[in-house]
Design a protein around this motif. Structure first.
Motif, mmCIF file in Angstrom:
data_model
loop_
_atom_site.group_PDB
_atom_site.id
_atom_site.type_symbol
_atom_site.label_atom_id
_atom_site.label_comp_id
_atom_site.label_asym_id
_atom_site.label_seq_id
_atom_site.Cartn_x
_atom_site.Cartn_y
_atom_site.Cartn_z
ATOM 1 N N ILE A 1 0.831 -1.218 0.000
ATOM 2 C CA ILE A 1 0.000 0.000 0.000
ATOM 3 C C ILE A 1 0.862 1.263 0.000
ATOM 4 O O ILE A 1 0.700 2.155 0.828
ATOM 5 C CB ILE A 1 -1.017 0.009 1.162
ATOM 6 N N THR A 2 1.745 1.339 -1.012
ATOM 7 C CA THR A 2 2.627 2.489 -1.153
ATOM 8 C C THR A 2 2.077 3.493 -2.158
ATOM 9 O O THR A 2 1.790 4.636 -1.810
ATOM 10 C CB THR A 2 4.032 2.029 -1.577
ATOM 11 N N GLY A 3 1.939 3.078 -3.415
ATOM 12 C CA GLY A 3 1.363 3.976 -4.410
ATOM 13 C C GLY A 3 2.321 4.462 -5.471
ATOM 14 O O GLY A 3 1.905 5.146 -6.402
ATOM 15 N N LEU A 4 3.609 4.122 -5.367
ATOM 16 C CA LEU A 4 4.543 4.488 -6.428
ATOM 17 C C LEU A 4 4.239 3.673 -7.683
ATOM 18 O O LEU A 4 3.955 2.477 -7.603
ATOM 19 C CB LEU A 4 5.983 4.248 -5.981
ATOM 20 N N ALA B 1 -7.865 -5.365 -5.089
ATOM 21 C CA ALA B 1 -7.840 -6.484 -4.144
ATOM 22 C C ALA B 1 -6.541 -6.499 -3.349
ATOM 23 O O ALA B 1 -6.533 -6.815 -2.150
ATOM 24 C CB ALA B 1 -8.022 -7.805 -4.895
ATOM 25 N N LEU B 2 -5.427 -6.127 -3.997
ATOM 26 C CA LEU B 2 -4.151 -6.071 -3.297
ATOM 27 C C LEU B 2 -4.141 -4.981 -2.242
ATOM 28 O O LEU B 2 -3.527 -5.134 -1.176
ATOM 29 C CB LEU B 2 -3.008 -5.855 -4.298
ATOM 30 N N PHE B 3 -4.830 -3.851 -2.510
ATOM 31 C CA PHE B 3 -4.936 -2.801 -1.490
ATOM 32 C C PHE B 3 -5.598 -3.347 -0.232
ATOM 33 O O PHE B 3 -5.151 -3.089 0.890
ATOM 34 C CB PHE B 3 -5.764 -1.614 -1.988
ATOM 35 N N LEU B 4 -6.691 -4.075 -0.457
ATOM 36 C CA LEU B 4 -7.433 -4.627 0.687
ATOM 37 C C LEU B 4 -6.577 -5.624 1.457
ATOM 38 O O LEU B 4 -6.543 -5.612 2.691
ATOM 39 C CB LEU B 4 -8.716 -5.296 0.199
ATOM 40 N N LEU B 5 -5.895 -6.503 0.723
ATOM 41 C CA LEU B 5 -5.036 -7.488 1.375
ATOM 42 C C LEU B 5 -3.902 -6.815 2.142
ATOM 43 O O LEU B 5 -3.600 -7.179 3.282
ATOM 44 C CB LEU B 5 -4.450 -8.448 0.340
ATOM 45 N N GLY B 6 -3.276 -5.825 1.532
ATOM 46 C CA GLY B 6 -2.164 -5.152 2.179
ATOM 47 C C GLY B 6 -2.589 -4.269 3.322
ATOM 48 O O GLY B 6 -1.885 -4.146 4.323
ATOM 49 N N GLY B 7 -3.755 -3.631 3.190
ATOM 50 C CA GLY B 7 -4.210 -2.716 4.218
ATOM 51 C C GLY B 7 -4.720 -3.408 5.465
ATOM 52 O O GLY B 7 -4.308 -3.093 6.590
ATOM 53 N N LEU B 8 -5.606 -4.368 5.279
ATOM 54 C CA LEU B 8 -6.165 -5.072 6.427
ATOM 55 C C LEU B 8 -5.288 -6.228 6.866
ATOM 56 O O LEU B 8 -5.448 -6.751 7.967
ATOM 57 C CB LEU B 8 -7.574 -5.582 6.090
ATOM 58 N N ALA C 1 -7.747 5.144 -0.808
ATOM 59 C CA ALA C 1 -7.512 6.188 0.197
ATOM 60 C C ALA C 1 -7.496 5.608 1.609
ATOM 61 O O ALA C 1 -6.583 5.889 2.395
ATOM 62 C CB ALA C 1 -8.584 7.270 0.079
ATOM 63 N N PHE C 2 -8.493 4.797 1.959
ATOM 64 C CA PHE C 2 -8.571 4.283 3.330
ATOM 65 C C PHE C 2 -7.379 3.395 3.660
ATOM 66 O O PHE C 2 -6.860 3.419 4.779
ATOM 67 C CB PHE C 2 -9.864 3.508 3.534
ATOM 68 N N ASN C 3 -6.928 2.616 2.676
ATOM 69 C CA ASN C 3 -5.778 1.744 2.892
ATOM 70 C C ASN C 3 -4.451 2.445 2.622
ATOM 71 O O ASN C 3 -3.400 1.806 2.640
ATOM 72 C CB ASN C 3 -5.897 0.492 2.021
ATOM 73 N N ASN C 4 -4.522 3.764 2.395
ATOM 74 C CA ASN C 4 -3.317 4.565 2.185
ATOM 75 C C ASN C 4 -2.490 4.046 1.013
ATOM 76 O O ASN C 4 -1.250 4.068 1.064
ATOM 77 C CB ASN C 4 -2.472 4.624 3.462
ATOM 78 N N ALA C 5 -3.172 3.550 -0.021
ATOM 79 C CA ALA C 5 -2.460 2.987 -1.169
ATOM 80 C C ALA C 5 -1.947 4.074 -2.108
ATOM 81 O O ALA C 5 -0.854 3.957 -2.660
ATOM 82 C CB ALA C 5 -3.362 2.020 -1.927
ATOM 83 N N ALA D 1 8.575 4.824 3.682
ATOM 84 C CA ALA D 1 7.417 5.157 4.520
ATOM 85 C C ALA D 1 6.114 4.691 3.897
ATOM 86 O O ALA D 1 5.046 4.983 4.428
ATOM 87 C CB ALA D 1 7.371 6.665 4.752
ATOM 88 N N THR D 2 6.188 3.972 2.779
ATOM 89 C CA THR D 2 5.022 3.469 2.031
ATOM 90 C C THR D 2 4.009 4.586 1.789
ATOM 91 O O THR D 2 2.801 4.404 1.984
ATOM 92 C CB THR D 2 4.347 2.272 2.741
ATOM 93 N N VAL D 3 4.516 5.750 1.348
ATOM 94 C CA VAL D 3 3.649 6.902 1.095
ATOM 95 C C VAL D 3 3.170 6.905 -0.348
ATOM 96 O O VAL D 3 1.970 6.944 -0.617
ATOM 97 C CB VAL D 3 4.389 8.217 1.423
#
Length: 463
Positions: free
Chosen positions: A71-74, A93-100, A183-187, A404-406
């Protein structure tokens, strides 16, 4: 009466523990995310993921998979133009897996299949979501799923009011859902045509995205503590950890907002052309996104050097522990700042909100910061060696953003060579699981010192 010795009862052989149960929580977290990245990379190699004519090498897909799962976003190319709707759904789906958390989804599967979650698995989950009580961690996890999915659906509903009229019903709903989850998973991934800059003065999109990012970066433990306190203030109190996280987050948002607003007010490449209310909204959005959000509504590359330095510091600090944010974490920064202030005042113990902060927490905060700094500096050194044609400031910003996975970038990612992309991929992986977790995962077990204590040495000069 003669004594008759009874034969000792036969000892039953201990059941063989599975490899899963033998792993310590940090080892399992590191292993599962590593395997997850490999599987995610394989998924992005499937037919139909890329649009016709899209040029993505295996290294590019590895980098994208790592960026999505951590959940970085680069991104090395525009996500909306490179990936089909099928490919974008895989990323979502990867955002959800990585975030939660991948382990969290494994436990959810256990619930659905009726399998009992044992104590060892509870420990693994507790380490991953920073649960405070092993006994209640499964119940906490179930609450987290309901709460997180509910917030993301609410965010998608709000965004739909802007995206549906703009893109039509089907496309608008997908755009709303994708960006709410991101956004919620800070991806920080976006697939909207034209990018997020078109919404720089749009309060509905900017504030909805900001709220989702901030909630994701606070961490579930803090949010549940606040909700319980608001509902039953006599039975629940705000913990010191919650207070530290909330106050530090608020302070950093204010510092970032004032910095961007004052330094970029007259910059014609960023806030200059906007009306006063647009400048306020853009300054707040840019102060929020280094919390690990990754979105931007202005051109980051055109910001002044002083503004970029503040953004780098904000990215370095990151979000809350047990959240979707990265960095050294707000509580770590608060403990370090409090310890330094204590030293200046000559106090012996760190006191926060009428409570004594244990020395172990101070040592842990110092260790995390030291390891994190060494990790970033090592990666930056390697990036400078492998990409000598890219400006130092650009590489520094990119390196901290990855660690920082920003996901913020000064339009640098597409110009980094394959060696640099692999370095950043490793950095995103380490930044997601945490440098201390990785170090503990592969360190040897501490040997117990049997009654041996070495004499202290006090004549060491520090500072």
């Amino acid at each position: 009466m003669p004594l008759v010795s009874r034969p000792a009862p036969a000892r039953l052989p201990e059941p063989k523990r599975s490899w899963y149960a033998r792993l310590r929580p940090p080892q399992l977290i590191a292993l599962v995310y590593f395997i997850g990245i490999l599987l995610a990379t394989a998924a992005l190699h499937l037919p139909g993921v890329l649009r016709p004519g899209a040029d993505m090498s295996s290294v590019d897909l590895l980098f994208t998979a790592t960026s999505a799962l951590t959940i970085t976003g680069l991104a090395v190319s525009d996500t909306g133009e490179t990936f089909t709707r099928y490919g974008q759904s895989i990323l979502m789906a990867l955002f959800l897996l990585g975030g939660l958390g991948i382990l969290s989804f494994g436990t959810l599967f256990a619930f659905l299949t009726g399998r009992r979650v044992n104590f060892s698995e509870r420990q693994h989950l507790q380490a991953q979501i920073s649960g405070l009580d092993t006994g209640s961690v499964v119940r906490l996890l179930r609450t987290i799923f309901t709460y997180a999915l509910g917030l993301q659906l609410a965010g998608a509903l709000l965004l739909a009011f802007r995206f549906v009229p703009q893109f039509g019903l089907g496309e608008g709903l997908f755009q709303a859902l994708f960006h709410s989850i991101s956004a919620f998973n800070n991806a920080g991934f976006t697939v909207v045509p034209g990018g997020m800059s078109q919404y720089v003065s749009d309060p509905l999109v900017s504030l909805t995205i900001s709220a989702l990012v901030i909630l994701g970066a606070l961490g579930f433990i803090v949010q549940f503590n606040v909700v319980n306190w608001l509902q039953r203030p006599r039975e629940h109190r705000l913990t010191v950890y919650s207070l530290l996280t909330l106050l530090t987050t608020a302070a950093l948002l204010v510092v970032g907002f004032l910095t961007v607003l004052l330094l970029e007010w007259g910059n014609h490449a960023t806030l200059g052309p906007l009306p006063w209310h647009g400048k306020l909204l853009a300054a707040f959005f840019q102060s929020m996104t280094p919390r690990s959000g990754g979105f931007s509504t202005v051109n980051i590359e055109s910001m002044r050097s002083a503004t970029l330095l503040v953004l780098i510091i904000l990215m370095y600090i990151g979000g809350g522990s047990g959240s979707t944010g990265g960095g050294i974490k707000t509580s770590t920064f608060a403990i370090l700042a409090g310890s330094a202030w204590n030293m200046v005042l000559g106090r012996g113990e760190l006191i926060a909100f009428g409570r004594r902060v244990e020395r172990d927490n101070v040592v842990r905060a110092t260790t995390v910061t030291t390891l994190y700094t060494l990790m970033v500096m090592t990666a930056l050194f390697l990036m400078l060696l492998t990409n000598p044609n890219i400006d130092f400031t650009h590489l520094l910003f990119e390196t901290v953003s990855a660690a920082a996975t920003v996901g913020l970038s000064m339009n640098t990612t597409a110009h980094i060579n394959n060696t640099g992309l692999i370095i950043l991929s490793m950095l995103m992986y380490l930044g997601r699981i945490g440098p201390l977790t990785f170090a503990v995962a592969f360190s040897l077990r501490r040997r117990q010192q049997q009654g041996v204590r070495y004499p202290p040495e006090r004549d060491i000069l520090v500072g």
